[in-house]
Design a protein around this motif. Structure first.
Motif, PDB file in Angstrom:
ATOM      1  N   SER B  60       0.874  -1.158   0.000  1.00  0.00           N
ATOM      2  CA  SER B  60       0.000   0.000   0.000  1.00  0.00           C
ATOM      3  C   SER B  60       0.912   1.209   0.000  1.00  0.00           C
ATOM      4  O   SER B  60       2.022   1.162   0.498  1.00  0.00           O
ATOM      5  N   SER B  62      -0.301   4.067   1.177  1.00  0.00           N
ATOM      6  CA  SER B  62      -0.990   4.995   2.072  1.00  0.00           C
ATOM      7  C   SER B  62      -0.338   5.003   3.443  1.00  0.00           C
ATOM      8  O   SER B  62       0.075   3.972   3.952  1.00  0.00           O
ATOM      9  N   ALA B 111      -4.295  -2.331   9.938  1.00  0.00           N
ATOM     10  CA  ALA B 111      -3.315  -3.380   9.664  1.00  0.00           C
ATOM     11  C   ALA B 111      -4.008  -4.593   9.042  1.00  0.00           C
ATOM     12  O   ALA B 111      -3.549  -5.140   8.038  1.00  0.00           O
ATOM     13  N   GLU B 112      -5.099  -4.984   9.611  1.00  0.00           N
ATOM     14  CA  GLU B 112      -5.854  -6.139   9.103  1.00  0.00           C
ATOM     15  C   GLU B 112      -6.290  -5.968   7.662  1.00  0.00           C
ATOM     16  O   GLU B 112      -6.136  -6.840   6.828  1.00  0.00           O
ATOM     17  N   THR B 113      -6.885  -4.817   7.396  1.00  0.00           N
ATOM     18  CA  THR B 113      -7.445  -4.602   6.063  1.00  0.00           C
ATOM     19  C   THR B 113      -6.431  -4.027   5.093  1.00  0.00           C
ATOM     20  O   THR B 113      -6.775  -3.694   3.973  1.00  0.00           O
ATOM     21  N   GLN B 114      -5.194  -3.918   5.534  1.00  0.00           N
ATOM     22  CA  GLN B 114      -4.119  -3.443   4.672  1.00  0.00           C
ATOM     23  C   GLN B 114      -4.439  -2.102   4.044  1.00  0.00           C
ATOM     24  O   GLN B 114      -4.042  -1.840   2.904  1.00  0.00           O
ATOM     25  N   ARG B 115      -5.168  -1.315   4.740  1.00  0.00           N
ATOM     26  CA  ARG B 115      -5.524  -0.002   4.202  1.00  0.00           C
ATOM     27  C   ARG B 115      -4.302   0.912   4.128  1.00  0.00           C
ATOM     28  O   ARG B 115      -4.273   1.864   3.385  1.00  0.00           O
TER      29      ARG B 115
END
Lengths: 334, 334
Positions: B60, B62, B111-115
């Motif tokens: 990512s 972001s 962290a979980e959703t790799q945002r």
DNA sequence: CTGAAAGCGCTTACAG
DNA sequence: CTGAAAGCGCTTACAG
């Protein structure tokens, strides 16, 4: 590790196409299937990968916010509102501090390279005729400013009305020698406020008097405001009331008055705009027009979202409500 | 419409793999080929699609900035610095205003959703022991605060030293009755500043005197500062000098002193921290320690970039330089 | 209403 | 040093 459409499809016993349809609320899915997919999504904690979606749809979920200076309170408040809605819609924000001619260049580059899908501009100039052209390639919304005649989406207060009400309020207090401290009128807020102000004075037979007016290039710079106010208030024929473009300028005027031994509001009324929270640090407190910056930011983001998703937009120009907050710096004329 | 690797490959007469290698500065490309590719890139105005790259590399670009309130000047200045570097590196910023326990939840979800690939936290609490855990899944850098013993990357001024220098400066002016107005000490900046301050006083045989100390929960709220300062300065045994956690509090103290007829600096010295630009609106000007917030933001982003790209990091804790700016609010003891 | 398949633009082992 | 090919996670005509 992160669940994908495949995992959800397997879990729900359907194809990935169906999962995708459910995630996008396609109507062409049976209720039972949709339910099964939703259960699987829930179970696996599936969250669609926005990047993959963007890539496939050839879209971007980035919004550019053109903000000249995030340390200026009004801009920061607007940004907070924009960000709030951006998070809600799932957009990502890009910030750029280009001003003037640089803006067009940056926006065109953004449009070319598809770095973002739309932009919110917090300050534009009255003569920015390139806006519609850029707008045809990159969805634009103006926030706080307005450019007449070029049909752009915008959110702003009614600056002309603020100017009129400022004059009206001071006139009703009996003032006749009414001055103005403002910035150069190259943007609509400055232009409109002054126009509304002068036109209302004119209705009472008061014509502009250059001796009562002062300008600064930097409307949000206290030192500049201080310098200009000092010059204006030192004149023997100084005004009995002053309308200031911003609270920063108004605070400078109040401070200068104190230093020159001019009592506020007894000998001088000072009226500002923004209802700046820092105004509570200066005595007497400045009477001011509040602007709902956070709300304006939210509305701008909403408008941009509607535009980018091709929905019908009720009104191209949104007017936010201002409000006169009467405090200590204004009073009846001598 | 936008040029892709295919267009560049065709133009340069090579495969897309080679184009990719050149774009990523792979050493396994001959100089001549690289040159040809670069020429094609230039000619077509090719800019790699970051989303596609991210998708392929499972990354990512972001960065999350945890900023409690963007309308607070110090945070806004830090954000400006972060954004500057983020643009340079090609990162996109996500802003979230979670505070306290909410932070851990938000970060874990990110962290979980790799945002996002990393985060910069502008305020954390002394007891935030969950930081290393989150840090193992999502690169973290602290900015403005520091948590001892948990080995996090951080950028901050040396708050203990600021406290010591504050005490030292006031002692050298001959003060003995020295007070403190601060916030609750749940974050390192508040804790360290007070510790350094008290320890330096102690070295001169001055022990903490509860009658000279006042606290507020909201260290950047002027009204709170005003209330607390009013209470403190109304006491018959009020201090002859006060060190304040922030300039906002210092300005409140100066204003209150004026209202109570206490002359600053003749009867009361006031010392602040931040070198807040709004302090120029309050007389006498507040003597203060400046903090290079923009620079701290830039350094934090640099550190995060190094960490995310797996590079070696010279020092885990970066100390930014503060500076005492002597103005009008401090003077010799009576 | 549902699925198989193509493809968004890129990177990277794998061969050569 | 270079290329063919697979695949990142998704959406969407196209069939059925």
């Amino acid at each position: 590790m992160m669940a994908t459409v495949f995992d959800v499809a397997k879990e729900a016993g359907v194809s990935i196409a169906t999962v995708s349809r459910v995630m996008n609320n396609s109507p062409r899915v049976s209720a039972a299937t949709a339910e099964a997919v939703r259960a699987a999504v829930e179970k696996l904690g599936y969250v669609p990968n926005q990047q993959a979606r963007n890539l496939r749809k050839n879209e971007s979920n980035s919004i550019l916010v053109m903000i000249p200076d995030v340390t200026k309170l009004s801009y920061a408040r607007t940004l907070a509102g924009i960000n709030e809605k951006a998070l809600e819609y799932g957009y990502t924000l890009l910030m750029n501090n280009a001003v003037g001619e640089e803006q067009e260049i940056v926006l065109n580059r953004m449009a070319e390279t598809q770095r973002c899908a739309g932009a919110i501009l917090l300050n534009v100039m009255l003569g920015d005729e390139w806006l519609p052209d850029v707008d045809s390639r990159l969805s634009l919304v103006l926030c706080s400013e307005y450019v007449s005649g070029c049909n752009m989406l915008s959110v702003s207060v009614d600056d002309r009305k603020i100017g009129r009400e400022a004059a009206d309020y001071l006139l009703k207090l009996g003032h006749r020698r009414i001055g103005y401290i403002g910035s150069c009128v190259s943007c609509s807020s400055a232009f409109e406020r002054r126009e509304g102000f002068l036109s209302r004075l004119s209705e009472d037979g008061i014509e502009p008097d250059v001796r009562l007016v002062a300008y600064t290039d930097v409307s949000t710079n206290y030192r500049e405001g201080y310098r200009v106010a000092r010059e204006l208030l030192s004149r023997p024929d100084r005004p009995g009331a002053i309308f200031c473009y911003s609270d920063i300028l108004a605070m400078a005027a109040v401070t200068v008055a104190g230093e020159l031994g001019i009592r506020v509001p007894e000998q001088l009324s000072v009226l500002g705009v923004d209802n700046n929270v820092y105004a509570e640090m200066v005595h007497p407190y400045v009477t001011s027009f509040s602007q709902p910056f956070e709300e304006m930011g939210r509305r701008a983001m909403e408008l941009l979202h509607l535009k980018m998703t091709g929905q019908t937009i009720p009104t191209g120009r949104v007017i936010a409500e201002h409000e006169l907050k009467i405090q200590e710096s204004t009073g009846p004329a001598l």
